[in-house]
Design a protein around this motif. Structure first.
Motif, mmCIF file in Angstrom:
data_model
loop_
_atom_site.group_PDB
_atom_site.id
_atom_site.type_symbol
_atom_site.label_atom_id
_atom_site.label_comp_id
_atom_site.label_asym_id
_atom_site.label_seq_id
_atom_site.Cartn_x
_atom_site.Cartn_y
_atom_site.Cartn_z
ATOM 1 N N ALA A 22 0.815 -1.219 0.000
ATOM 2 C CA ALA A 22 0.000 0.000 0.000
ATOM 3 C C ALA A 22 0.852 1.273 0.000
ATOM 4 O O ALA A 22 0.630 2.191 -0.788
ATOM 5 C CB ALA A 22 -0.928 -0.018 1.213
ATOM 6 N N LEU A 25 4.632 5.149 -4.065
ATOM 7 C CA LEU A 25 4.718 6.489 -4.655
ATOM 8 C C LEU A 25 3.403 7.243 -4.459
ATOM 9 O O LEU A 25 3.386 8.467 -4.349
ATOM 10 C CB LEU A 25 5.019 6.369 -6.147
ATOM 11 N N GLY A 26 2.306 6.495 -4.422
ATOM 12 C CA GLY A 26 0.992 7.117 -4.226
ATOM 13 C C GLY A 26 0.926 7.909 -2.932
ATOM 14 O O GLY A 26 0.305 8.968 -2.872
ATOM 15 N N TYR A 102 5.162 1.750 -13.271
ATOM 16 C CA TYR A 102 5.656 1.948 -11.899
ATOM 17 C C TYR A 102 7.175 1.714 -11.854
ATOM 18 O O TYR A 102 7.898 2.402 -11.143
ATOM 19 C CB TYR A 102 4.923 0.962 -10.978
ATOM 20 N N PHE A 215 -5.882 3.509 -5.311
ATOM 21 C CA PHE A 215 -4.494 3.275 -5.728
ATOM 22 C C PHE A 215 -3.605 3.131 -4.511
ATOM 23 O O PHE A 215 -2.768 2.228 -4.422
ATOM 24 C CB PHE A 215 -4.016 4.449 -6.600
ATOM 25 N N SER A 216 -3.795 4.020 -3.550
ATOM 26 C CA SER A 216 -2.907 4.030 -2.401
ATOM 27 C C SER A 216 -3.048 2.761 -1.569
ATOM 28 O O SER A 216 -2.071 2.269 -1.011
ATOM 29 C CB SER A 216 -3.212 5.259 -1.545
ATOM 30 N N SER A 218 -3.810 -0.125 -2.735
ATOM 31 C CA SER A 218 -3.585 -1.279 -3.636
ATOM 32 C C SER A 218 -4.854 -2.100 -3.832
ATOM 33 O O SER A 218 -4.817 -3.327 -3.864
ATOM 34 C CB SER A 218 -2.489 -2.208 -3.101
ATOM 35 N N THR A 223 -4.057 -7.805 -6.160
ATOM 36 C CA THR A 223 -2.959 -7.788 -5.183
ATOM 37 C C THR A 223 -3.365 -8.258 -3.791
ATOM 38 O O THR A 223 -2.734 -9.132 -3.210
ATOM 39 C CB THR A 223 -2.381 -6.356 -5.082
ATOM 40 N N LEU A 317 2.977 -6.159 -6.866
ATOM 41 C CA LEU A 317 2.392 -6.195 -8.207
ATOM 42 C C LEU A 317 2.909 -7.401 -8.980
ATOM 43 O O LEU A 317 2.164 -8.100 -9.665
ATOM 44 C CB LEU A 317 2.748 -4.904 -8.968
#
Ligand code: PFF
Length: 491
Positions: A22, A25-26, A102, A215-216, A218, A223, A317
């Protein structure tokens, strides 16, 4: 019986690994600038509501879908109903696409870490248009992930997360404390970051918050199904979900506290441009530069922390597709991981070139209807596909398995639900899926209005391809479970 399980060995190992996925980069880069641009503390409030009402429920559903089948996402959905196994294939494809961009950004962070002592300021343009270097650093980053994945879930992913996640947190905390103690400029920085501005909160800010939450955390792909499949009875998935959501949000908030006061202290004129790619790869290096020699150390620590965050995310991922290939093709872990990484690396080359030439240098280069490939991949997965996939997870628990049965399963597998027993059914059947539909429709309409219909077409085409591929190659084939790998390792 000896312990031949290839799953997470401990609750804390699982939490740190899922938090590693989680936190990426987000959090360190996306959240701070989106918050600053979308109404500061007002955005944070909406974000927290999204985490509570969408993130928590979806994550719990995904963990449970994985855990009840102890298998890859395709088998996990297939076991619920043979005709919906393709939801799982979508869940495998999305992370595979994300790896392709990514890793390019991960390569940037490796380059910036190594370059900290020779100066990063002004590097963005020259580095990103130097195709050879971009490919080299993408390769370095992806090989690091490959080595970890090859070690397996317990000895690779879990061990790495147990060491790296505390390191990441310590670095972030130190940089934030340093930044908040700078004195002059701190107030302006905090103001820029968090000043609540409800007039800035429109539908687009709400959409941004929801998209950021998916996104943050995941979510909306395979996933967390995959990580959930590696958990045994000893792991409490409700407590774990809560802790991961809290930790992820905390890190995101802290990241802004580390960044903006420092920018405002060293060069307030940079604040206004602290957006998108430039924030991390151009503005921050300039700030570190103006700190003198000490700035080189801070720069090294900061970018090393970003590498750690990106690495623990990309590992999760890569694991999804690796797990699927191991189980569907009865292949071994090392070969499967290598295959996944090679394919993604090949695709990441044009993505990296396109980012440098089209998005950064503004030149003509590989693009899709004028959009650079990184943005294209990001939009296809984030705006359209992730909500669809998260919707599937809630749909399955809320309407196919049914909340009553799902809750009984969760409790039988050793996780007491407590007060959640009352609210979970309503949340998973109505509240969360409805909110997800709002995100999906809002995202699609926004894209079409902005003339980016091709993003929507590509995303739905991908859904159709996944469905067709599933019915041809997976529906009547043996798609395997985690036991396949355990048997192989035990041999
Ligand atoms: N959550 C990661 C981040 O915030 O950067 C990105 C990510 C990692 C998304 C793993 C999805 C995933 F499966």
């Amino acid at each position: 019986m000896e312990n031949k399980k290839n799953g997470f060995a401990s609750g804390i190992g699982f939490i740190l690994s899922a938090a590693g996925s989680a936190v990426g980069l987000g959090n360190l880069w996306g959240f701070p600038y989106k918050t600053a641009a979308n109404g500061g503390a007002a955005f944070v409030l909406i974000y927290i509501i999204c985490v509570l009402f969408i993130g928590f429920v979806t994550m719990l559903c995904e963990f449970h879908i994985g855990r009840r089948s102890a298998a890859n996402p395709v088998t996990a959905y297939k076991r619920i109903n043979k005709n919906i196994g393709w939801f799982g294939l979508v869940g495998v494809l999305i992370p595979t696409f994300i790896i392709c961009y990514y890793s390019v950004l991960g390569g940037y962070t490796v380059k910036y870490t190594l370059n900290s002592f020779s100066g990063n300021a002004g590097l963005l343009g020259s580095f990103s248009t130097n195709v050879g270097e971009v490919i080299l650093f993408t390769a370095i980053f992806i090989v690091l992930a490959l080595v970890i994945i090859m070690g397996g879930v317990k000895d690779g992913i879990e061990k790495m997360s147990k060491v790296l996640m505390p390191v990441l947190f310590l670095i972030l905390l130190s940089v934030a404390v340093y930044s908040l103690c700078l004195g002059e400029g701190v107030r302006e920085g905090l103001n820029f970051y968090l000043n609540p501005d409800f007039s800035n909160i429109g539908f687009s800010a709400v959409l941004a918050a929801m998209g950021q939450a998916f996104f943050s955390l995941s979510l909306g792909m395979g996933t967390m199904i995959s990580y959930g499949s590696y958990t045994g009875r000893e792991i409490n998935i409700v407590k774990s979900t809560a802790m991961i959501c809290i930790f992820d949000t905390f890190v995101a908030l802290l990241s802004g506290l580390a960044i903006f006061p420092a920018v405002a202290h060293f060069d307030p004129s940079l604040l206004e441009n602290a957006q998108g790619l430039t924030l991390m790869f151009s503005i921050l290096p300039e700030v570190f530069n103006s700190m003198g020699a000490f700035g080189q150390i801070i720069s090294f620590l900061f970018f090393a922390m970003v590498v750690i965050a990106a690495l623990t995310s990309v590992v999760s991922l890569v694991e999804v597709a690796t797990q699927f290939i191991i189980q569907r093709f009865k292949s071994d872990r090392k070969r499967s991981a290598l295959g996944v990484v090679l394919v993604c690396f090949a695709v990441s080359i044009p993505v990296g070139m396109s980012l440098g030439r089209v998005a950064i240098a503004g030149e003509r280069g590989i693009s899709i209807f004028g959009m650079d490939l990184l943005t294209f991949f990001d939009e296809v997965t984030n705006t359209v596909l992730m909500p669809v996939c998260a919707f599937f997870a809630c749909l399955v628990i809320g309407w196919i398995i049914k909340p009553k049965n799902a809750m009984a399963e969760i409790e039988e597998s050793g996780t007491p639900l407590g007060f959640l027993r009352k609210i979970f059914p309503i949340m998973v059947r109505f509240v969360t899926p409805l909110l997800i539909i709002v995100v999906e429709i809002g995202g699609v309409v926004t894209k079409i209005r902005a003339g980016q219909w091709f993003v929507v077409v590509a995303a739905y085409a991908l859904l159709a391809i996944a469905a067709v591929a599933y019915f041809i190659f997976c529906k009547n084939a043996e798609t395997g479970t985690n036991a396949d790998e355990e048997l192989k390792t035990a041999k």
